[in-house]
Design an enzyme around this catalytic site. Structure first.
Site, PDB file in Angstrom:
ATOM      1  N   CYS A   1      -0.135   3.938   2.537  1.00  9.57           N
ATOM      2  CA  CYS A   1       0.243   3.511   3.898  1.00  9.57           C
ATOM      3  C   CYS A   1       1.693   3.889   4.186  1.00  9.57           C
ATOM      4  CB  CYS A   1       0.082   2.004   4.062  1.00  9.57           C
ATOM      5  SG  CYS A   1      -1.594   1.395   3.827  1.00  9.57           S
TER       6      CYS A   1
ATOM      7  N   CYS B   1       0.835  -1.216   0.000  1.00 13.56           N
ATOM      8  CA  CYS B   1       0.000   0.000   0.000  1.00 13.56           C
ATOM      9  C   CYS B   1       0.863   1.257   0.000  1.00 13.56           C
ATOM     10  CB  CYS B   1      -0.912  -0.043   1.219  1.00 13.56           C
ATOM     11  SG  CYS B   1      -1.900   1.444   1.446  1.00 13.56           S
TER      12      CYS B   1
END
Length: 107
Positions: free
Chosen positions: A32, A29
């Protein structure tokens, strides 16, 4: 940031004596990874008032299956500051969301 798992989530987050900000992340991600330095900075600024933890949802699938995350809980949703041309500012949005937890205004 300390790592929490399916096994430790109850004890380290839900039963913690202070509020805990949890980063639900995955290695693949990109957003993230982009937010991680912001959370690390906030963790240093609020040491002793707010705890920070991260849970790898790829390695802790049991938690994700038991408690599906609601995308409407995204603290960055719809918080683009004026003049930011529609891009979200993770630092500003996370600071704004953290203010009530720290019980003091954040600048």
């Amino acid at each position: 940031m300390r790592e929490v798992t399916d096994e430790s989530f109850q004890r380290e987050v839900l039963e913690a004596s202070e509020p805990v900000v949890v980063d639900f992340w995955a290695p693949w991600c990109g957003p993230c990874r982009a937010v991680e330095p912001v959370l690390a900075e906030l963790e240093q600024e609020h040491e002793g008032k707010v705890a920070f933890a991260k849970l790898n949802i790829d390695e802790n699938i049991g938690f994700a299956l038991q408690r599906p995350l609601d995308p409407d809980d995204d603290p960055l949703r719809g918080r683009a500051p004026a003049g930011n041309r529609g891009r979200r500012s993770p630092t500003r949005a996370l600071r704004a969301g953290l203010g009530p937890l720290a019980l003091e205004p954040l600048s």
